[in-house]
Design a protein around this motif. Structure first.
Motif, PDB file in Angstrom:
ATOM      1  N   ASN A  49      -4.390   7.130 -13.890  1.00 34.52           N
ATOM      2  CA  ASN A  49      -5.052   5.841 -12.911  1.00 34.52           C
ATOM      3  C   ASN A  49      -4.526   5.327 -12.322  1.00 34.52           C
ATOM      4  O   ASN A  49      -2.727   5.225 -11.622  1.00 34.52           O
ATOM      5  CB  ASN A  49      -5.782   5.294 -14.003  1.00 34.52           C
ATOM      6  CG  ASN A  49      -6.478   5.899 -15.096  1.00 34.52           C
ATOM      7  OD1 ASN A  49      -7.606   5.967 -15.148  1.00 34.52           O
ATOM      8  ND2 ASN A  49      -6.122   6.218 -16.144  1.00 34.52           N
ATOM      9  N   VAL A  50      -4.573   4.223 -11.376  1.00 34.54           N
ATOM     10  CA  VAL A  50      -3.800   3.686 -10.050  1.00 34.54           C
ATOM     11  C   VAL A  50      -3.877   1.692 -10.588  1.00 34.54           C
ATOM     12  O   VAL A  50      -5.113   1.187 -11.552  1.00 34.54           O
ATOM     13  CB  VAL A  50      -4.795   3.182  -9.021  1.00 34.54           C
ATOM     14  CG1 VAL A  50      -4.531   2.349  -8.248  1.00 34.54           C
ATOM     15  CG2 VAL A  50      -5.468   4.615  -8.887  1.00 34.54           C
ATOM     16  N   SER A  51      -2.675   1.602 -10.177  1.00 37.02           N
ATOM     17  CA  SER A  51      -3.038   0.585 -11.050  1.00 37.02           C
ATOM     18  C   SER A  51      -2.657  -0.796  -9.527  1.00 37.02           C
ATOM     19  O   SER A  51      -1.487  -0.198  -8.941  1.00 37.02           O
ATOM     20  CB  SER A  51      -1.225  -0.161 -11.393  1.00 37.02           C
ATOM     21  OG  SER A  51      -0.166   0.872 -10.899  1.00 37.02           O
ATOM     22  N   VAL A  52      -2.836  -2.104  -9.573  1.00 36.81           N
ATOM     23  CA  VAL A  52      -2.867  -3.158  -8.504  1.00 36.81           C
ATOM     24  C   VAL A  52      -1.991  -4.281  -8.883  1.00 36.81           C
ATOM     25  O   VAL A  52      -1.982  -4.915  -9.286  1.00 36.81           O
ATOM     26  CB  VAL A  52      -3.930  -3.299  -7.815  1.00 36.81           C
ATOM     27  CG1 VAL A  52      -3.962  -4.369  -6.944  1.00 36.81           C
ATOM     28  CG2 VAL A  52      -4.985  -1.783  -8.344  1.00 36.81           C
ATOM     29  N   ALA A  53      -1.126  -3.872  -7.373  1.00 36.12           N
ATOM     30  CA  ALA A  53       0.120  -5.368  -7.842  1.00 36.12           C
ATOM     31  C   ALA A  53      -0.996  -6.667  -6.538  1.00 36.12           C
ATOM     32  O   ALA A  53      -2.204  -6.121  -5.560  1.00 36.12           O
ATOM     33  CB  ALA A  53       1.567  -5.623  -7.271  1.00 36.12           C
ATOM     34  N   ALA A  54      -0.240  -8.213  -6.638  1.00 36.57           N
ATOM     35  CA  ALA A  54      -0.713  -9.089  -5.693  1.00 36.57           C
ATOM     36  C   ALA A  54      -0.541  -9.418  -4.619  1.00 36.57           C
ATOM     37  O   ALA A  54       1.239  -9.890  -4.624  1.00 36.57           O
ATOM     38  CB  ALA A  54      -1.808 -10.427  -6.125  1.00 36.57           C
ATOM     39  N   VAL A  55      -1.148  -9.472  -3.548  1.00 37.63           N
ATOM     40  CA  VAL A  55      -0.158 -10.438  -2.271  1.00 37.63           C
ATOM     41  C   VAL A  55      -1.053 -11.450  -1.616  1.00 37.63           C
ATOM     42  O   VAL A  55      -2.053 -11.686  -2.066  1.00 37.63           O
ATOM     43  CB  VAL A  55      -0.109  -9.634  -1.581  1.00 37.63           C
ATOM     44  CG1 VAL A  55       0.532  -7.900  -1.100  1.00 37.63           C
ATOM     45  CG2 VAL A  55      -1.134  -8.875  -0.624  1.00 37.63           C
ATOM     46  N   ASN A  56       0.131 -12.626  -1.472  1.00 31.55           N
ATOM     47  CA  ASN A  56      -0.511 -13.784  -0.830  1.00 31.55           C
ATOM     48  C   ASN A  56      -1.768 -13.921   0.023  1.00 31.55           C
ATOM     49  O   ASN A  56      -1.983 -12.598   1.064  1.00 31.55           O
ATOM     50  CB  ASN A  56       0.556 -14.778   0.031  1.00 31.55           C
ATOM     51  CG  ASN A  56       1.280 -14.803  -1.294  1.00 31.55           C
ATOM     52  OD1 ASN A  56       1.408 -15.142  -2.545  1.00 31.55           O
ATOM     53  ND2 ASN A  56       2.905 -15.279  -0.966  1.00 31.55           N
ATOM     54  N   GLY A  78       6.758   8.325 -11.037  1.00 33.75           N
ATOM     55  CA  GLY A  78       6.038   7.928 -10.646  1.00 33.75           C
ATOM     56  C   GLY A  78       6.578   6.916  -9.831  1.00 33.75           C
ATOM     57  O   GLY A  78       7.406   6.802 -10.039  1.00 33.75           O
ATOM     58  N   LEU A  79       5.188   5.960  -8.847  1.00 35.07           N
ATOM     59  CA  LEU A  79       5.610   5.380  -8.228  1.00 35.07           C
ATOM     60  C   LEU A  79       4.410   3.624  -9.178  1.00 35.07           C
ATOM     61  O   LEU A  79       3.348   4.270  -9.117  1.00 35.07           O
ATOM     62  CB  LEU A  79       4.978   5.466  -6.971  1.00 35.07           C
ATOM     63  CG  LEU A  79       5.164   3.883  -5.881  1.00 35.07           C
ATOM     64  CD1 LEU A  79       6.590   3.616  -6.043  1.00 35.07           C
ATOM     65  CD2 LEU A  79       4.407   4.313  -4.373  1.00 35.07           C
ATOM     66  N   LYS A  80       4.612   2.722  -9.805  1.00 36.02           N
ATOM     67  CA  LYS A  80       4.289   1.834  -9.566  1.00 36.02           C
ATOM     68  C   LYS A  80       4.262   0.137  -9.702  1.00 36.02           C
ATOM     69  O   LYS A  80       5.747   0.199  -9.249  1.00 36.02           O
ATOM     70  CB  LYS A  80       3.975   1.677 -11.692  1.00 36.02           C
ATOM     71  CG  LYS A  80       3.423   2.999 -12.811  1.00 36.02           C
ATOM     72  CD  LYS A  80       1.308   3.173 -12.058  1.00 36.02           C
ATOM     73  CE  LYS A  80       1.035   4.220 -12.529  1.00 36.02           C
ATOM     74  NZ  LYS A  80      -0.191   4.224 -12.218  1.00 36.02           N
ATOM     75  N   PRO A  81       3.969   0.095  -9.368  1.00 37.77           N
ATOM     76  CA  PRO A  81       2.074  -0.463  -9.297  1.00 37.77           C
ATOM     77  C   PRO A  81       2.092   1.127  -7.957  1.00 37.77           C
ATOM     78  O   PRO A  81       2.692   0.624  -6.711  1.00 37.77           O
ATOM     79  CB  PRO A  81       1.191  -1.576  -8.967  1.00 37.77           C
ATOM     80  CG  PRO A  81       2.555  -2.545  -8.197  1.00 37.77           C
ATOM     81  CD  PRO A  81       3.790  -2.102  -8.680  1.00 37.77           C
ATOM     82  N   GLU A  82       0.915   1.982  -7.834  1.00 33.06           N
ATOM     83  CA  GLU A  82       0.570   2.368  -6.558  1.00 33.06           C
ATOM     84  C   GLU A  82      -0.044   1.551  -5.307  1.00 33.06           C
ATOM     85  O   GLU A  82       0.454   2.287  -4.513  1.00 33.06           O
ATOM     86  CB  GLU A  82      -0.489   3.472  -6.771  1.00 33.06           C
ATOM     87  CG  GLU A  82      -0.192   4.493  -7.986  1.00 33.06           C
ATOM     88  CD  GLU A  82      -0.249   4.327  -9.338  1.00 33.06           C
ATOM     89  OE1 GLU A  82      -0.443   4.639 -10.155  1.00 33.06           O
ATOM     90  OE2 GLU A  82      -0.676   2.422  -9.141  1.00 33.06           O
TER      91      GLU A  82
END
Length: 828
Positions: free
Chosen positions: A504-511, A536-540
């Motif tokens: 699945n896909v994980s999401v980080a937050a930016v301003n 792998g790379l997390k978050p994507e």
């Protein structure tokens, strides 16, 4: 431009060909200039084998056990592993793995003695041979394998758990956990009717485990956790206050049933001495691989603040279709009733918690109206599926679920039903667990989300998680050195379970932009960061999630809707997540027919870009863990593009003994003086088989892609680099390939700009190939993949699309726009 820049290759089967068998060379020598060191290694390994054999023979529960075989860092690669001569499968079977280069083997005193005898045969005088004009070391396989071993040792209680009895007792005292320890076994005992077929050593192992549990006494309940994830046997163990005899049921449970009026559990046993007794037994018994604590499931922390302004919420236009997402939460308020196309209706009305889910829904439906296209670039309007499953207050959780496992079971049932009922494929999952991801432990919650997504052909878009208020980082500074210092001193900001989910896909937050007190598009101060497990790379991906520091004029800077219909502002990775979910849903909606999960994920990663504030080369090592591949483009901009680029899509399956090889000519408008100019980007997404018993090596097939240019000697040279390759170039140790080239990751990306041009030929080759783990077989149905290749002109002058399209059509390559490819192609 009449055609989309994204062109699907329809006849990709024509480019599947047999891969080279490979000749292989001599085994690697690890002690070429150190004969004394080799002799010491030989003696040390023999002693370790003897000592371990004596420990196995003295075990109180069985005449067999399990050991850790730890490899040297330089021997992590598949070709070096000591499994062909020393630790052969017929003598000491590999039964799992832990961290990278750590193998678990099944052993007896006799099998260890056999390995020791094989070690003794390793030659102490190194042989050399002349091969292709070079005088090189030529060790036997046994000598080479002996050199790979860092150590071999008992599997102990320290390997089984990372918490103390007191910590576990306190955690399980929270009713939301269900009071169950989650026990991972090296092997699950078969039904008793089959015990007569077991070898004596294995029979003793299984019998002593079950008898030992029964000996714990009244109130112990052992039950197999629903076996939906293949070869990963897990058992739930609960101590409760009851006069009932210990109940041990290790067979798979019956088919689950949805029961709102669940049976009450007996009270949790709050006598810590009983937990000491149980954990002591589990620590000592060799069948136990790991002891987990169950998750405590909660929404990602967020801080929506309702305002007094009433919002204008449009209604759907008749006969118009919209993207569709499911929101897994506590319910969506009726202010969005016209947009809600289905409801799960699991929670009682007085237990729904609609604020969080409604804010998420508002971003999907009217995000652009409230925030502008800089923040919410998708067109407003979205059909919603209300998957209400997480009740209003945390203490209400226990009224619906006896354990987190039952929560996931209900989620699985909901996904199956809603997918069949209304076709929804994108599930917004702004829910996390009060546990940070561990580098070497893949959480069972993430495993279940993997399985649900794969079996139902859906994608969970998962929030990376927020830090606790006291653990928030300082706001991102405008100085790179200070930014690195801020990250260095931050604590407790690791991404939260289940954001490590590999399917699945994980999401980080930016301003957000347009704030006076924070830097636009910098990582939000509360946003948890990777890495996940060591693969792998997390978050994507990342998206705007609101500012962690309020602004006097704009609050948190991200606006949505409260349950009463008023405008609300808030922040959290919970709110960055639906912006990515909406983009994926828009792609799925706009592209005709069924789009594979691999293609949707590839399009999103391929068209993601780093915020300008993170583009400094000094940040290259840390940026992947903050925002992954970056902020994705909108669905419309992905599909529209421009005439100065072309993107080719190959969607297929790679089967045993095959590779994909696509030969093509570089667009003529990007060729000058025989050299090829422009920019190339390559993204590969695959769905390899998983086997969780192998720890962080649970991805069993590595898919890789290469873009190569023909050289004067007829060979082809790779021209792209991993997007996060650090300063100093490519390194070829297995550990470097895993970290920087994303080896074993299902998602890989490469790119390069040829400013001065590269030569000497315009003949190029795109290849997709696979590599198996040691002892692994390619699945009969192969591994599905999508690979995207974009060739573009950054100056926006060259007619790349028309040149490339004409070249491809003249070469009998069948291509068509991605938006209509499903009319003639089963898989896109």
């Amino acid at each position: 431009m009449s055609n989309s820049p994204i062109q699907v290759v329809l006849n990709s089967d024509n480019f599947l060909t047999a891969r080279d068998a490979g000749g292989g060379g001599p085994s690697k020598e690890f002690y070429e200039d150190d004969p004394i060191g080799f002799n010491a290694q030989k003696a040390s390994v023999k002693k370790s084998l003897t000592d371990l054999g004596e420990k196995i023979a003295k075990n109180e529960f069985a005449d067999m056990g399990y050991a850790k075989l730890v490899l040297k860092r330089s021997a992590w690669a598949k070709s070096h592993r000591p499994t062909r001569s020393l630790f052969r499968n017929d003598i000491t079977p590999i039964v799992g793995a832990g961290t990278i280069g750590e193998l678990y083997i099944e052993v007896t005193k006799d099998s260890l003695s056999r390995v020791a005898r094989q070690v003794e045969e390793a030659e102490e005088t190194l042989e050399y041979r002349d091969i292709q004009g070079k005088h090189i070391p030529y060790p036997s396989r046994t000598r080479s394998e002996l050199g790979t071993i860092e150590k071999i040792e008992s599997y102990t209680a320290n390997d089984k758990r990372i918490f103390s009895v007191e910590q576990g007792f306190k955690w399980l005292s929270d009713g939301r956990t269900g009071g169950n320890y989650i026990i991972e076994l090296f092997e699950v005992p078969p039904p008793r009717a089959e015990w007569d077929a077991l070898p004596p050593q294995k029979l003793k192992l299984f019998r002593s485990f079950i008898d030992g549990l029964i000996t714990i006494g009244q109130g112990l309940v052992a039950q197999r956790i629903t076996d939906t994830i293949g070869s990963y046997p897990m058992v739930g163990l609960r101590l409760q206050k009851s006069t009932d005899a210990a109940a041990v049921q290790l067979l798979p449970s019956a088919t689950r049933k949805r029961e709102h009026d669940k049976a009450a559990l007996a009270p949790f046993d709050d006598r810590i001495e009983r937990h000491n007794l149980l954990i002591g037994f589990l620590d000592r018994h060799p069948l136990v691989k790991r002891i987990h604590l169950p998750p405590i499931i909660k929404r990602s922390q967020s801080q929506p603040q309702a305002r007094s302004v009433q919002a204008t919420i449009p209604i759907p236009v008749a006969n118009k279709t919209y993207p569709r997402i499911a929101i897994v939460d506590g319910g969506i308020a009726d202010v969005f009733k016209p947009w809600i196309v289905d409801r799960w209706q699991y929670l009682s009305p007085n237990h729904r918690s609609e604020e969080h889910g409604t804010f998420i829904a508002g971003l999907a439906v009217v995000g652009g109206q409230l925030n502008g296209v800089e923040v919410c670039p998708e067109m407003d309007g979205c059909q919603l599926v209300d998957l209400d499953i997480l009740p209003e207050e945390q203490d209400k959780f226990v009224q619906y679920f006896n354990s987190p496992t039952e929560f996931i079971d209900e989620l699985e049932m909901a996904v199956q039903t809603l997918k069949a009922r209304c076709g929804v494929r994108i599930f917004n999952f702004s829910i996390n667990v009060e546990q940070a991801v561990e580098s070497d432990i893949y959480h069972p919650f993430a495993m279940r989300l993997d399985q649900i997504a794969h079996e139902n052909d859906v994608i969970f878009v998962i929030s990376a998680g927020n830090t606790a208020p006291n653990d928030m980082r300082a706001e991102w500074p405008d100085n790179t050195t200070n930014a690195l210092a801020t990250l260095a001193v931050a604590r407790n900001d690791r991404i939260r379970v289940p954001a490590e989910s590999i399917r699945n896909v994980s999401v980080a937050a930016v301003n957000p932009p347009n704030m006076t007190n924070v830097i636009p598009y910098a990582p939000a101060a509360y946003s948890c960061r990777g890495p996940g497990v060591r693969i792998g790379l997390k978050p994507e991906l990342a998206h705007v999630g609101g500012s962690g520091t309020k602004c006097p004029q704009r609050g948190y800077g991200l606006f949505s809707i409260a349950p009463n219909g008023n405008v609300s502002d808030g922040c959290g990775t919970s709110y960055a997540t639906p912006l990515v979910a909406k983009m994926l849903a828009s792609l799925n909606h706009t592209i005709e027919g069924d789009v594979s999960r691999e293609t949707l994920m590839a399009l999103s990663a391929h068209h993601a870009a780093l915020p300008e504030i993170l583009a400094e080369k000094e940040l290259k090592e840390v940026v992947p863990h903050l925002v992954g591949f970056g902020i994705p483009s909108s669905a419309a901009s992905i599909l529209e593009g421009n005439e100065n680029q072309i993107t080719l899509v190959f969607a297929n399956r790679l089967k045993k003994g095959k590779l994909m090889r696509f030969n093509f000519t570089w667009p003529r408008s990007l060729v000058k003086d025989g050299k090829c100019l422009g920019r190339a980007k390559l993204t590969l997404v695959s769905t390899p088989p998983l086997d969780y018993k192998y720890g962080v090596e649970f991805v069993r097939v590595n898919m890789d892609a290469h873009l190569r240019q023909e050289q004067a000697n007829g060979n082809y040279k790779g021209r792209l680099e991993p997007i996060y390759l650090p300063a100093g170039g490519h390194r070829f140790e297995e550990s470097d390939l895993i970290e920087h080239s994303l080896k074993w990751s299902p998602i890989k990306a490469y790119e390069k700009t040829f400013k001065r041009g590269v030569g000497p030929s315009t003949n190029w080759r795109l290849e997709v190939e696979y590599l198996l783990r040691d002892g692994e077989e390619m699945p009969d149905n192969g591994v599905p993949f999508t690979v995207l290749l974009t060739i573009s002109d950054d100056t926006k002058e060259a007619p790349v699309f028309n040149d490339a399209r004409q070249m491809l059509l003249s070469s009998a390559v069948q291509i068509t726009d991605i938006q209509t490819a499903a009319r003639v192609l089963a898989r896109i």
